[in-house]
Design a protein around this motif. Structure first.
Motif, PDB file in Angstrom:
ATOM      1  N   SER A 192      48.060  23.471  31.823  1.00 25.24           N
ATOM      2  CA  SER A 192      46.929  22.954  30.862  1.00 25.24           C
ATOM      3  C   SER A 192      45.967  24.049  30.877  1.00 25.24           C
ATOM      4  O   SER A 192      44.998  24.027  30.048  1.00 25.24           O
ATOM      5  CB  SER A 192      46.432  21.727  31.162  1.00 25.24           C
ATOM      6  N   LEU A 193      45.974  25.118  31.592  1.00 25.48           N
ATOM      7  CA  LEU A 193      45.014  26.049  31.972  1.00 25.48           C
ATOM      8  C   LEU A 193      45.515  27.412  31.256  1.00 25.48           C
ATOM      9  O   LEU A 193      46.661  27.719  30.888  1.00 25.48           O
ATOM     10  CB  LEU A 193      44.894  26.315  33.127  1.00 25.48           C
ATOM     11  N   SER A 194      44.431  28.387  31.168  1.00 29.51           N
ATOM     12  CA  SER A 194      44.717  30.062  30.985  1.00 29.51           C
ATOM     13  C   SER A 194      45.463  30.457  31.994  1.00 29.51           C
ATOM     14  O   SER A 194      45.004  30.293  33.122  1.00 29.51           O
ATOM     15  CB  SER A 194      43.737  30.706  30.359  1.00 29.51           C
ATOM     16  N   VAL A 195      46.215  31.519  31.782  1.00 24.88           N
ATOM     17  CA  VAL A 195      46.487  32.682  32.803  1.00 24.88           C
ATOM     18  C   VAL A 195      45.247  33.120  33.578  1.00 24.88           C
ATOM     19  O   VAL A 195      45.108  33.552  34.689  1.00 24.88           O
ATOM     20  CB  VAL A 195      47.482  33.612  32.449  1.00 24.88           C
ATOM     21  N   ASN A 196      44.175  33.372  32.718  1.00 25.45           N
ATOM     22  CA  ASN A 196      43.104  34.056  33.250  1.00 25.45           C
ATOM     23  C   ASN A 196      41.911  32.820  33.393  1.00 25.45           C
ATOM     24  O   ASN A 196      41.294  32.197  32.603  1.00 25.45           O
ATOM     25  CB  ASN A 196      42.336  34.796  32.003  1.00 25.45           C
ATOM     26  N   GLN A 197      41.935  32.463  34.750  1.00 32.13           N
ATOM     27  CA  GLN A 197      40.874  31.548  35.165  1.00 32.13           C
ATOM     28  C   GLN A 197      39.516  31.992  35.556  1.00 32.13           C
ATOM     29  O   GLN A 197      38.578  30.812  35.110  1.00 32.13           O
ATOM     30  CB  GLN A 197      41.714  30.842  36.362  1.00 32.13           C
ATOM     31  N   CYS A 198      39.213  32.953  36.018  1.00 32.64           N
ATOM     32  CA  CYS A 198      37.851  33.250  36.290  1.00 32.64           C
ATOM     33  C   CYS A 198      37.752  35.010  35.851  1.00 32.64           C
ATOM     34  O   CYS A 198      38.427  35.385  35.723  1.00 32.64           O
ATOM     35  CB  CYS A 198      37.682  33.038  37.836  1.00 32.64           C
ATOM     36  N   GLY A 199      36.211  35.091  35.899  1.00 34.99           N
ATOM     37  CA  GLY A 199      35.958  36.438  35.634  1.00 34.99           C
ATOM     38  C   GLY A 199      34.492  36.464  35.131  1.00 34.99           C
ATOM     39  O   GLY A 199      33.578  35.795  36.117  1.00 34.99           O
ATOM     40  N   GLY A 200      34.068  37.059  34.169  1.00 32.74           N
ATOM     41  CA  GLY A 200      32.714  37.260  33.618  1.00 32.74           C
ATOM     42  C   GLY A 200      32.437  38.400  33.124  1.00 32.74           C
ATOM     43  O   GLY A 200      32.901  39.575  33.391  1.00 32.74           O
ATOM     44  N   TYR A 201      31.170  38.524  32.662  1.00 33.68           N
ATOM     45  CA  TYR A 201      30.455  39.748  32.368  1.00 33.68           C
ATOM     46  C   TYR A 201      29.543  40.342  33.541  1.00 33.68           C
ATOM     47  O   TYR A 201      28.806  39.615  34.333  1.00 33.68           O
ATOM     48  CB  TYR A 201      29.473  39.751  31.259  1.00 33.68           C
ATOM     49  N   PHE A 202      29.854  41.592  33.813  1.00 31.05           N
ATOM     50  CA  PHE A 202      28.870  42.082  35.039  1.00 31.05           C
ATOM     51  C   PHE A 202      28.391  43.503  34.546  1.00 31.05           C
ATOM     52  O   PHE A 202      28.965  44.041  33.547  1.00 31.05           O
ATOM     53  CB  PHE A 202      29.690  42.469  36.174  1.00 31.05           C
ATOM     54  N   ARG A 203      27.167  43.861  35.238  1.00 32.61           N
ATOM     55  CA  ARG A 203      26.705  45.165  35.247  1.00 32.61           C
ATOM     56  C   ARG A 203      27.192  46.221  36.225  1.00 32.61           C
ATOM     57  O   ARG A 203      27.170  45.598  37.564  1.00 32.61           O
ATOM     58  CB  ARG A 203      25.278  45.330  35.152  1.00 32.61           C
ATOM     59  N   SER A 204      27.895  47.111  35.966  1.00 26.98           N
ATOM     60  CA  SER A 204      28.432  47.943  37.138  1.00 26.98           C
ATOM     61  C   SER A 204      27.193  48.462  37.882  1.00 26.98           C
ATOM     62  O   SER A 204      27.539  49.096  39.032  1.00 26.98           O
ATOM     63  CB  SER A 204      29.478  49.003  36.528  1.00 26.98           C
ATOM     64  N   VAL A 205      26.154  48.655  37.401  1.00 24.58           N
ATOM     65  CA  VAL A 205      24.899  49.017  37.977  1.00 24.58           C
ATOM     66  C   VAL A 205      23.757  48.287  37.372  1.00 24.58           C
ATOM     67  O   VAL A 205      23.626  48.081  36.458  1.00 24.58           O
ATOM     68  CB  VAL A 205      24.758  50.801  37.633  1.00 24.58           C
ATOM     69  N   SER A 206      23.221  47.593  38.446  1.00 31.44           N
ATOM     70  CA  SER A 206      22.284  46.765  38.246  1.00 31.44           C
ATOM     71  C   SER A 206      21.150  47.026  37.337  1.00 31.44           C
ATOM     72  O   SER A 206      20.531  46.480  36.426  1.00 31.44           O
ATOM     73  CB  SER A 206      21.395  46.171  39.355  1.00 31.44           C
ATOM     74  N   GLU A 207      20.614  48.419  36.999  1.00 30.75           N
ATOM     75  CA  GLU A 207      19.668  48.952  36.205  1.00 30.75           C
ATOM     76  C   GLU A 207      20.071  49.042  34.778  1.00 30.75           C
ATOM     77  O   GLU A 207      19.271  49.174  33.798  1.00 30.75           O
ATOM     78  CB  GLU A 207      19.222  50.339  36.672  1.00 30.75           C
ATOM     79  N   MET A 208      21.339  48.577  34.220  1.00 27.99           N
ATOM     80  CA  MET A 208      21.578  48.697  32.692  1.00 27.99           C
ATOM     81  C   MET A 208      21.101  47.387  32.146  1.00 27.99           C
ATOM     82  O   MET A 208      20.741  46.474  32.650  1.00 27.99           O
ATOM     83  CB  MET A 208      23.333  48.384  32.720  1.00 27.99           C
ATOM     84  N   GLU A 209      20.828  47.823  31.015  1.00 24.65           N
ATOM     85  CA  GLU A 209      20.304  47.030  30.056  1.00 24.65           C
ATOM     86  C   GLU A 209      21.051  45.584  29.890  1.00 24.65           C
ATOM     87  O   GLU A 209      20.501  44.467  29.624  1.00 24.65           O
ATOM     88  CB  GLU A 209      19.779  47.629  28.491  1.00 24.65           C
ATOM     89  N   GLN A 210      22.305  45.665  29.931  1.00 23.76           N
ATOM     90  CA  GLN A 210      23.204  44.407  29.518  1.00 23.76           C
ATOM     91  C   GLN A 210      24.630  44.873  30.221  1.00 23.76           C
ATOM     92  O   GLN A 210      24.911  45.962  30.600  1.00 23.76           O
ATOM     93  CB  GLN A 210      23.337  44.238  28.139  1.00 23.76           C
ATOM     94  N   PRO A 211      25.306  43.738  30.660  1.00 24.78           N
ATOM     95  CA  PRO A 211      26.639  43.890  31.059  1.00 24.78           C
ATOM     96  C   PRO A 211      27.449  45.048  30.446  1.00 24.78           C
ATOM     97  O   PRO A 211      27.532  44.907  29.284  1.00 24.78           O
ATOM     98  CB  PRO A 211      27.435  42.608  31.032  1.00 24.78           C
ATOM     99  N   ASP A 212      28.260  45.768  31.135  1.00 24.54           N
ATOM    100  CA  ASP A 212      29.164  46.868  30.545  1.00 24.54           C
ATOM    101  C   ASP A 212      30.801  46.559  30.923  1.00 24.54           C
ATOM    102  O   ASP A 212      31.437  47.222  30.389  1.00 24.54           O
ATOM    103  CB  ASP A 212      28.629  48.283  31.116  1.00 24.54           C
TER     104      ASP A 212
END
Length: 537
Positions: free
Chosen positions: A333-353
């Protein structure tokens, strides 16, 4: 010739939404044309049936790109839905609205009225959010399910690794706090895929003013005195013509909507003439501005049981099938993609890349010449992968010749900018940091070649060129904008220079959103229907 008020070309993620919204008043006759079939396969309804449709020609166009030198001379495989529900019927079900900045960037790029405020209002109108305890928020037709209570225990290591690195986490990737490690929400209801065909088209087809014609290949459009008036269709070997009293709406997707325009003589004049098509409107933007997410997976053997141990053995498959049959829950009943998310590769970035994926499963794809099989590996394993969220490369999709059945020429022009190279290295290094944590390191028995852990930045990029692939999010080939010199449709999605014709699907995105594109495509169609009805006079 049969007359309708609105003719929608394509019963995909956008077309199904339009059909319901445009027909709700019962005042308008709506025809929906779909080149594929009805989509009654049980593998479409079953969320984990994604693997069964990935190479199935009965429901999948199975396109390929032209070879790309930047990707080691490889041709990319592009599955696209050939069925009612479109690619939303065969995707991996991750429901991601996108980030607020994505839509504010749309408005800044000339898509006036499509900022985050407008997008959020539309999302809230179309969704019913279902929590893991079954409680609901919202009353929209599209159910979005929180499955955090059902994911595999292996996922706990991903969240621990993110915490160890000081990365954020969120309980709702589609909520106000959308950045960080998350369980992906999926569009299901009762354990079954809740794509736009189920949420929107199924109730619309119960109305007397809606007609669906499947197996209908559009061969051209009739344009009279600058107005699109009819659609020419091949159905069961014979030619048919349908006339639109109000509008023709292209919702055939990023690959096919620009091709239908080109076949009708709307596109780059020189290219059209080379195929023997008389141009009626020279617009080189038709087919251009192609954007897509490229991603890569890193595979690891695991030190503890994963989903492989559940779904590889026959008895495991049987147990999962029984659980699903009795409860509509469990891994099927689930997707093959269970977890993840948006992240900034460098914390100083304005938004997740970067968008990350963590899957408690590894799999092998094999072919016996007759069919392609995706099978979990016979040992415990997991996947860590990423996609740069906002690539800057731009490509094209064009007709191969004047025959509508000829496969398209897809030229993504991947990794053509230095910025994209930088994003790839940044994403690979972020995954490298995660796999080096104590939390994930203890889960690794060994890497399945190549081994990310020892790669230098230049090796990360070289490996990406050799192994990356589309994440199946092509957009932009009928770009929306207020300037006809650089776009195909205006912000109300009308084709510049041709009356009575709109494009409503992911091809109009001015910029790709940061995550999976199915949710914003349905949002766009839901809002577009309101614009169409406003303009009907």
């Amino acid at each position: 010739m049969t007359d309708y008020d609105y003719i929608i070309i394509g019963a995909g993620s956008a077309g199904c939404v339009l059909a319901e919204r445009l027909s709700a008043s019962l005042r308008h006759r709506v025809l929906v044309l779909e080149a594929g079939g009805r989509g009654k396969s049980p593998w479409i309804s079953l969320p984990l049936g994604y693997g069964k449709s990935f190479h199935n020609p009965a429901v999948n166009w199975r396109y390929h790109t032209e070879a790309e030198e930047a990707l080691a001379g490889r041709k990319g495989y592009w599955p696209r839905g050939k069925v009612v529900g479109g690619s939303g019927a065969i995707n991996a079900l991750v429901y991601a609205r996108g980030l607020p900045q994505d839509f504010d960037d749309w408005a800044a790029a000339g898509a006036t009225g499509w900022n985050w405020t407008a997008a959020l209002e539309t999302y809230e109108a179309m969704e019913t959010q279902v929590a893991s305890d079954g409680s609901q928020r919202g009353t929209g037709p599209l159910h979005v399910q929180d499955v955090s209570d059902q994911i595999h225990p292996t996922n706990r290591h991903f969240f621990a690794a993110a915490q160890e690195l000081g990365l954020p986490a969120t309980d709702d990737i589609n909520g106000p706090k959308n950045e960080g490690a998350a369980v992906y929400q999926i569009n299901t209801s009762g354990g079954r895929r809740m794509h736009s065909a189920r949420a929107y088209l199924a109730p619309a087809l119960k109305r007397p003013n809606v007609t669906l014609l499947t197996g209908a290949l559009v061969e051209g459009l009739g344009v009279e005195s600058g107005r699109a008036t009819s659609v020419h269709v091949r159905h069961k070997g014979r030619l048919m013509q349908f006339r639109a009293g109000r509008e023709i709406i292209l919702s055939a997707g990023t690959v096919t909507s620009p091709r239908i325009l080109q076949l009708a003589g709307i596109g780059p004049a020189g290219m059209l003439k080379s195929h023997g098509i008389a141009p009626i409107l020279d617009n080189p933007n038709v087919g251009g501005n192609l954007q897509d997410h490229l991603g890569i997976n890193y595979y690891f053997r695991a030190t503890e049981p994963t989903l492989n141990n559940v779904l590889r053995p026959f008895h495991g498959k049987l147990r999962a099938a029984l659980q699903y049959a009795l409860t509509r829950r469990g891994p099927l009943s689930l997707s093959v993609n269970q977890c993840g998310g948006y992240f900034r590769s460098v914390s100083e970035m304005e938004q997740p890349d970067q968008q990350l994926y963590f899957n408690p499963v590894t799999y092998t794809t094999t072919s016996n010449g007759k069919r392609t099989v995706v099978q979990p590996d016979p040992f415990p394993g997991f996947i860590l992968g990423f996609q740069p969220s906002r690539p800057t490369s731009r490509g094209r999709i064009d007709i191969g010749d004047k025959d509508p059945e000829t496969p398209p020429l897809i030229r993504p022009n991947s990794l053509s900018t230095d910025e994209d190279h930088t994003q790839v290295v940044a994403g690979g290094m972020l995954c490298q940091q995660l796999i080096a944590t104590t939390a994930l390191g203890q889960l690794v028995e060994s890497a399945m070649d190549p081994d990310l852990r020892g790669m230098a930045p230049e090796e990360i990029l070289a490996d990406f060129r050799e192994r990356c692939g589309t994440v199946f999010h092509p957009v932009g080939t009928c770009r929306m904008g207020d300037d006809a010199a650089v776009s195909v449709v205006c912000p109300r999605l009308k084709v510049h220079g041709v009356a009575g014709l709109r494009v409503v699907d992911a091809s109009v995105f001015p910029n790709i959103t940061s995550g999976n594109t199915n949710a914003p495509t349905m949002m766009l169609a839901h809002r577009a229907a309101g614009l169409i009805l406003e303009d009907k006079s």
